[in-house]
Design a protein around this motif. Structure first.
Motif, PDB file in Angstrom:
ATOM      1  N   LYS A 145     124.486  54.385  -9.082  1.00  0.00           N
ATOM      2  CA  LYS A 145     123.413  55.087  -9.670  1.00  0.00           C
ATOM      3  C   LYS A 145     124.041  56.727 -10.159  1.00  0.00           C
ATOM      4  O   LYS A 145     124.905  57.193  -9.483  1.00  0.00           O
ATOM      5  CB  LYS A 145     122.278  55.192  -8.994  1.00  0.00           C
ATOM      6  CG  LYS A 145     121.606  53.866  -8.956  1.00  0.00           C
ATOM      7  CD  LYS A 145     120.224  53.899  -8.303  1.00  0.00           C
ATOM      8  CE  LYS A 145     119.396  52.543  -8.185  1.00  0.00           C
ATOM      9  NZ  LYS A 145     118.281  52.599  -7.719  1.00  0.00           N
ATOM     10  N   TYR A 146     123.222  57.218 -11.104  1.00  0.00           N
ATOM     11  CA  TYR A 146     123.656  58.388 -11.474  1.00  0.00           C
ATOM     12  C   TYR A 146     123.727  59.550 -10.175  1.00  0.00           C
ATOM     13  O   TYR A 146     124.704  60.357 -10.166  1.00  0.00           O
ATOM     14  CB  TYR A 146     122.873  59.110 -12.623  1.00  0.00           C
ATOM     15  CG  TYR A 146     123.118  60.551 -12.816  1.00  0.00           C
ATOM     16  CD1 TYR A 146     124.102  60.807 -13.915  1.00  0.00           C
ATOM     17  CD2 TYR A 146     122.421  61.560 -12.250  1.00  0.00           C
ATOM     18  CE1 TYR A 146     124.179  62.127 -14.168  1.00  0.00           C
ATOM     19  CE2 TYR A 146     122.769  62.943 -12.674  1.00  0.00           C
ATOM     20  CZ  TYR A 146     123.606  63.043 -13.716  1.00  0.00           C
ATOM     21  OH  TYR A 146     124.064  64.485 -14.013  1.00  0.00           O
ATOM     22  N   LYS A 147     122.496  59.580  -9.401  1.00  0.00           N
ATOM     23  CA  LYS A 147     122.585  60.500  -8.115  1.00  0.00           C
ATOM     24  C   LYS A 147     123.723  60.064  -7.218  1.00  0.00           C
ATOM     25  O   LYS A 147     124.208  61.209  -6.760  1.00  0.00           O
ATOM     26  CB  LYS A 147     121.152  60.402  -7.706  1.00  0.00           C
ATOM     27  CG  LYS A 147     119.861  61.029  -8.545  1.00  0.00           C
ATOM     28  CD  LYS A 147     119.737  62.305  -8.202  1.00  0.00           C
ATOM     29  CE  LYS A 147     118.695  62.810  -8.937  1.00  0.00           C
ATOM     30  NZ  LYS A 147     118.295  64.049  -8.909  1.00  0.00           N
ATOM     31  N   ASP A 148     123.587  58.946  -6.977  1.00  0.00           N
ATOM     32  CA  ASP A 148     124.814  58.492  -5.841  1.00  0.00           C
ATOM     33  C   ASP A 148     126.192  58.960  -6.365  1.00  0.00           C
ATOM     34  O   ASP A 148     127.169  59.540  -5.688  1.00  0.00           O
ATOM     35  CB  ASP A 148     124.864  57.100  -5.813  1.00  0.00           C
ATOM     36  CG  ASP A 148     123.669  56.413  -5.157  1.00  0.00           C
ATOM     37  OD1 ASP A 148     122.827  57.205  -4.574  1.00  0.00           O
ATOM     38  OD2 ASP A 148     123.268  55.494  -5.546  1.00  0.00           O
ATOM     39  N   GLN A 184     126.772  61.288  -8.568  1.00  0.00           N
ATOM     40  CA  GLN A 184     127.032  62.876  -8.585  1.00  0.00           C
ATOM     41  C   GLN A 184     127.146  63.363  -7.329  1.00  0.00           C
ATOM     42  O   GLN A 184     128.091  64.367  -6.888  1.00  0.00           O
ATOM     43  CB  GLN A 184     125.411  63.235  -9.154  1.00  0.00           C
ATOM     44  CG  GLN A 184     125.537  65.102  -9.197  1.00  0.00           C
ATOM     45  CD  GLN A 184     124.033  65.282  -9.816  1.00  0.00           C
ATOM     46  OE1 GLN A 184     123.035  64.770  -9.349  1.00  0.00           O
ATOM     47  NE2 GLN A 184     124.266  66.319 -10.804  1.00  0.00           N
ATOM     48  N   GLU A 185     126.445  63.015  -6.360  1.00  0.00           N
ATOM     49  CA  GLU A 185     126.760  63.281  -4.676  1.00  0.00           C
ATOM     50  C   GLU A 185     127.925  63.021  -4.430  1.00  0.00           C
ATOM     51  O   GLU A 185     128.922  63.746  -3.821  1.00  0.00           O
ATOM     52  CB  GLU A 185     125.612  62.617  -3.863  1.00  0.00           C
ATOM     53  CG  GLU A 185     124.328  63.134  -4.114  1.00  0.00           C
ATOM     54  CD  GLU A 185     123.234  62.348  -3.051  1.00  0.00           C
ATOM     55  OE1 GLU A 185     123.619  61.695  -2.189  1.00  0.00           O
ATOM     56  OE2 GLU A 185     122.040  62.127  -3.447  1.00  0.00           O
ATOM     57  N   MET A 228     127.820  58.417 -14.204  1.00  0.00           N
ATOM     58  CA  MET A 228     127.477  59.734 -14.598  1.00  0.00           C
ATOM     59  C   MET A 228     126.994  59.807 -16.295  1.00  0.00           C
ATOM     60  O   MET A 228     126.720  60.876 -16.649  1.00  0.00           O
ATOM     61  CB  MET A 228     127.982  61.011 -14.312  1.00  0.00           C
ATOM     62  CG  MET A 228     127.894  61.109 -12.469  1.00  0.00           C
ATOM     63  SD  MET A 228     128.944  62.219 -11.994  1.00  0.00           S
ATOM     64  CE  MET A 228     127.969  63.779 -12.492  1.00  0.00           C
TER      65      MET A 228
END
Length: 59
Positions: free
Chosen positions: A2-5, A7-8, A32
């Motif tokens: 996922k995008y958030k994962d 990004q982190e 992303m």
């Protein structure tokens, strides 16, 4: 991924590591929705984005 994962993970890698494998970096960037490829045809990119907007509008 996922995008958030992604990004982190990218933040962590940039902060803590000195190097990153190209396949891992590519996977993070693709997650992303970031492309490093130069668009060959501006119109093709616009049509792609219009199609993506239509898909989201139908959901």
């Amino acid at each position: 991924m996922k995008y958030k994962d992604a990004q982190e993970e990218l933040r962590r890698v940039l902060k803590e590591q000195k190097t990153i494998a190209v396949p891992k970096l590519r996977k993070l960037l693709e997650s992303m929705n970031i492309s490093l490829k130069k668009p060959e045809d501006h119109n093709a990119e616009v049509e792609y984005l219009k199609g993506e907007l239509r898909k989201k509008g139908n959901k």
